[in-house]
Motif scaffolding. Structure first.
Motif, short mmCIF file in Angstrom:
data_model
loop_
_atom_site.label_atom_id
_atom_site.label_comp_id
_atom_site.label_asym_id
_atom_site.label_seq_id
_atom_site.Cartn_x
_atom_site.Cartn_y
_atom_site.Cartn_z
N UNK A 94 0.82 -1.22 0.00
CA UNK A 94 0.00 0.00 0.00
C UNK A 94 0.85 1.27 0.00
N UNK A 95 2.09 1.18 0.44
CA UNK A 95 2.96 2.36 0.47
C UNK A 95 3.52 2.69 -0.91
N UNK A 96 3.40 1.78 -1.85
CA UNK A 96 4.00 1.96 -3.16
C UNK A 96 5.32 1.25 -3.32
N UNK A 97 5.85 0.67 -2.23
CA UNK A 97 7.06 -0.14 -2.32
C UNK A 97 6.76 -1.36 -3.18
N UNK A 98 7.70 -1.73 -4.03
CA UNK A 98 7.48 -2.85 -4.95
C UNK A 98 8.42 -4.03 -4.71
#
Length: 351
Positions: free
Chosen positions: A39-43
């Motif tokens: 959800x934080x955008x970390x991939x």
């Protein structure tokens, strides 16, 4: 993300199962953490695993189900949180990173924490919460201005009641700190010692107190409490079969292939796929995993893992029951029971 601990506080369940995969509302605790990270955008996620690596790798796969790319990093022994950072050095490179403990449960996610770190970019940012018994946690000491001036792992005489929550954000500066560490009295490389090294080196270590709900799901009491919390937000759904002789009260989920016959289920409750509930009562805040059988019994405020059976038992409450467990009736035993049963257990209980 760290998922290499042995889970001694959840024995006997963790003799045969990874503690991070014990389910809350029929979903492994680890999955909630992976979703929060995504959800934080970390991939990209480096998942530190230990002896239970095969089970965890089978459950998580390549991470695509979470929108992540997962790389597995093998830890030969649980030698401390900072040791997890040490073995992840090549994977992390010179990037900022989040370290998330795979058995922690945080309501509300970590988006705000990540955004604050990106904006201010201290050497480290820690998350704190007040606890009743700080001797069981890493503890932070703050000055009058609220700055972090000291950290200690499971102190005999805590200097505050502020415990470190299992989410940390670091700049690459932490790698130098970790490289300087020596094992603590516990024989581990402590992440608290690494953060203390940053403080003593004059680097900026920031903290914030958690505003939502947090639990370290390391023991049965906390597992049941987190299960209760998640079930509170359950949306009722009936995808299985419920006969006319049964009564469902409140928020109940009956997953596909599950059957409820001549029974009363009072929610919030989730009944797993392929499970059969017959001539029984299932009370609030109970999760029954897939492929279980519950007949002629009462079950309340409990977690039952997949492929277990409970037959002819008067009442079970506040219990955590492992995979492939058989609980059957015996004679001359109490009417209410509290159980923590490892996988493949066989128990006789009086009616």
């Amino acid at each position: 993300m760290l998922a290499g601990g042995s889970g001694t506080r959840l024995r006997p369940i963790t003799h045969t199962s990874a503690k991070q995969l014990v389910p809350v509302a029929n979903k492994p605790v680890l999955f909630y953490g992976l979703e929060a990270i995504a959800e934080t955008g970390i991939q990209e996620v480096g998942l530190v695993v230990g002896d239970t690596h095969e089970e965890i790798e089978a459950a998580v796969g390549d991470g695509s189900a979470f929108g992540l790319q997962v790389t597995y990093l093998r830890q030969q022994a649980p030698l401390g949180l900072a040791h997890g950072v040490l073995i992840a050095r090549d994977f992390l490179g010179d990037e900022d990173f989040v370290m998330y403990l795979g058995d922690n449960f945080i309501v509300g996610g970590i988006n705000d924490l990540v955004d604050r770190f990106a904006a201010r970019r201290p050497a480290a940012q820690i998350l704190l919460t007040k606890v009743g018994d700080p001797t069981q946690f890493g503890v932070a000491e703050l000055d009058t201005a609220g700055r972090v001036i000291g950290l200690e792992e499971k102190p005999a005489r805590p200097k505050s009641d502020l415990a470190l929550v299992g989410v940390y954000l670091f700049s690459p500066a932490v790698h130098k700190a970790v490289a300087e560490l020596k094992p603590s009295w516990r024989g581990e490389l402590e992440i608290t010692d690494a953060i203390q090294w940053l403080i003593e080196a004059g680097m900026n270590v920031e903290s914030s107190e958690i505003s939502g709900y947090w639990k370290d799901t390391g023991n049965v009491t906390d597992m049941l409490e987190v299960n209760r919390l998640v079930l509170e937000s359950l949306e009722p759904r009936i995808d299985g079969l419920v006969d006319e002789a049964s009564e469902l009260v409140g928020r109940v989920v009956v997953e596909p292939g599950a059957v409820v016959e001549r029974s009363r289920v009072v929610g919030p409750v989730i009944i797993g796929a392929g499970t059969r509930i017959q001539d029984s009562y299932v009370g609030p805040f109970t999760s029954v995993g897939a492929g279980c059988v519950v007949t002629g019994s009462e079950l309340d405020y409990s977690i039952v893992l997949p492929e277990s059976s409970i037959k002819g038992v008067g009442r079970i409450e506040s219990s955590l029951i492992g995979h492939h467990v058989e609980v059957t009736a015996s004679v001359n035993t109490p009417k209410a029971h509290r159980l923590v049963l490892g996988d493949h257990s066989k128990v006789q209980i009086g009616t």
